[in-house]
Design a protein around this motif. Structure first.
Motif, mmCIF file in Angstrom:
data_model
loop_
_atom_site.group_PDB
_atom_site.id
_atom_site.type_symbol
_atom_site.label_atom_id
_atom_site.label_comp_id
_atom_site.label_asym_id
_atom_site.label_seq_id
_atom_site.Cartn_x
_atom_site.Cartn_y
_atom_site.Cartn_z
ATOM 1 N N GLY A 234 0.984 3.832 3.182
ATOM 2 C CA GLY A 234 -0.101 2.879 2.969
ATOM 3 C C GLY A 234 -1.108 2.954 4.099
ATOM 4 N N GLY A 235 -2.075 2.046 4.070
ATOM 5 C CA GLY A 235 -3.137 2.077 5.073
ATOM 6 C C GLY A 235 -4.249 3.001 4.607
ATOM 7 N N ALA A 236 -5.433 2.791 5.178
ATOM 8 C CA ALA A 236 -6.633 3.493 4.706
ATOM 9 C C ALA A 236 -6.536 5.015 4.909
ATOM 10 N N PHE A 237 -6.027 5.461 6.053
ATOM 11 C CA PHE A 237 -5.958 6.911 6.305
ATOM 12 C C PHE A 237 -5.038 7.607 5.308
ATOM 13 N N TYR A 238 -3.941 6.962 4.988
ATOM 14 C CA TYR A 238 -2.981 7.517 4.023
ATOM 15 C C TYR A 238 -3.680 7.801 2.683
ATOM 16 N N TYR A 239 -4.472 6.844 2.220
ATOM 17 C CA TYR A 239 -5.132 7.032 0.914
ATOM 18 C C TYR A 239 -6.295 8.024 0.997
ATOM 19 N N ALA A 240 -7.011 8.020 2.107
ATOM 20 C CA ALA A 240 -8.114 8.985 2.265
ATOM 21 C C ALA A 240 -7.559 10.415 2.280
ATOM 22 N N GLU A 241 -6.398 10.594 2.929
ATOM 23 C CA GLU A 241 -5.750 11.920 2.950
ATOM 24 C C GLU A 241 -5.350 12.343 1.541
ATOM 25 N N ARG A 242 -4.820 11.394 0.803
ATOM 26 C CA ARG A 242 -4.411 11.708 -0.581
ATOM 27 C C ARG A 242 -5.617 12.111 -1.420
ATOM 28 N N ILE A 243 -6.744 11.455 -1.189
ATOM 29 C CA ILE A 243 -7.963 11.814 -1.933
ATOM 30 C C ILE A 243 -8.336 13.268 -1.625
#
Ligand code: ATP
Length: 329
Positions: A234-243
């Motif tokens: 979770g957290g913003a970096f986690y989702y940006a990496e997934r994108i």
């Protein structure tokens, strides 16, 4: 049971929250109104252990209602987690003649209060002071509304640049275990989505968001994300990496609002809430209540056993999730 309380101690503990000063003021003035002595305890439980006591009068809290932070300072105190630390705290209270304690803080602070009250014969009244709004038994906690307003102000600014560049912004807000800040600031700022811990085990919220986005004509998006869990998920970096990996056609950016969310002048709502709760804390003591947290439900002050406030999960209203999904079309 009526009990003679001559001197109360008041402390703030854990993360600071806007409105804590309004609560300290209300506790102090209400206690003085009833001729009780007030001892301000500096730096939370640390000050209780190290005898950082200050005599408070009515004028000690003058000109504080509008100030963020806490005039009593706050701290995280490892020593209070040990029986020896709590014994020292108790001995210091007895020596200073403190008959009852008002603890203003979040889940951890009230957990400490609960343990302390079980071990020693001290009436303790808790006030929910945390921006996370994660305490059961109260519709709102002191500081939550102010933090929400701060977040919305920031998101409005990020929206301008997200639009100009056709980007997806993942904006991380506080609330590791509770998505109230993320969900409600998403609604209030007209964001496209919120990724919150309450939903994390049920669905892949990122995939859902992308899927919903396909039906829309928007090229930029704002997603409010609660902080990462302790296991790093979770957290913003986690989702940006997934994108980057899973949806490389999108340009993702991250903003972490961090401690900005804690500061600033408290909202009118938080000042009133803190004033009502501080007043109610002293009324509760006079009524012989002990080991309760003051809460607010449907605009009525309520007393909740501290054991319930800290143990029960506060559910997020699922309607809020539907509102955001529909309105972000
Ligand atoms: P926030 O919601 O802003 O994080 P909090 O009150 O939950 O605030 P914590 O850091 O969890 O903040 O707790 C504050 C302090 O309360 C701790 O530093 C410690 O002194 C005390 N405390 C927390 N948990 C316990 C516990 N299990 N036993 C005794 N004391 C505790």
């Amino acid at each position: 049971m009526e009990r003679n309380i001559n001197t109360i101690g008041v402390l703030t503990s854990g993360g600071d929250a806007p409105g804590m000063n309004a609560a300290i003021r209300a506790v102090t003035r209400s206690a003085r109104y009833h001729n009780m002595n007030v001892v301000g305890i500096m730096r939370g439980y640390q000050g209780l252990i190290e005898k950082e006591f200050v005599k408070f009068t009515s004028s000690s809290v003058s000109n504080t209602i509008q100030r963020g932070g806490t005039i009593l300072k706050t701290a995280r105190c490892g020593a209070f987690m040990t029986p020896e630390g709590r014994k020292t705290a108790y001995d210091n209270m007895v020596e200073a003649g403190i008959d009852a304690l008002i603890v203003i803080g979040g889940n951890g602070s009230l957990t400490g209060a609960q343990l302390f009250a079980r071990e020693y014969d001290i009436p303790i009244i808790g006030l929910p002071g945390t921006i996370d709004n994660d305490l059961y038994g109260t519709d709102s906690t002191i500081g939550y509304d102010s933090a929400l307003n701060t977040i919305v102000e920031c998101v409005d600014k990020i929206r301008d640049t997200a639009n100009s560049h056709d980007r997806i912004f993942f904006i991380e807000v506080m609330g590791r275990d509770a998505g109230f800040l993320a969900q409600n600031s998403a609604i209030a700022s007209g964001a496209e989505a919120a990724i919150i811990p309450e939903d994390s085990t049920d669905v892949d919220q990122l995939a859902e968001f992308i899927e919903r986005g396909k039906r829309k004509s928007k090229n930029s998006a704002i997603v409010l994300v609660s902080e990462a869990q302790k296991n790093g998920v979770g957290g913003a970096f986690y989702y940006a990496e997934r994108i980057k990996k899973e949806y490389p056609q999108f340009d993702a950016r991250v903003t972490i609002l961090g401690h900005l969310q804690r500061g600033g002048t408290p909202s009118a709502y938080d000042r009133i809430l803190a004033s009502r709760m501080g007043y109610a804390a002293i009324e509760a003591l006079l009524e012989g209540q002990r080991n309760i947290m003051v809460g607010i439900k449907n605009d009525e002050i309520v007393y909740v056993p501290i054991s319930r406030a800290i143990k029960m999960d506060k559910p997020i209203n699922k309607e809020l999730i539907a509102v955001l999904n529909v309105l972000s079309m």
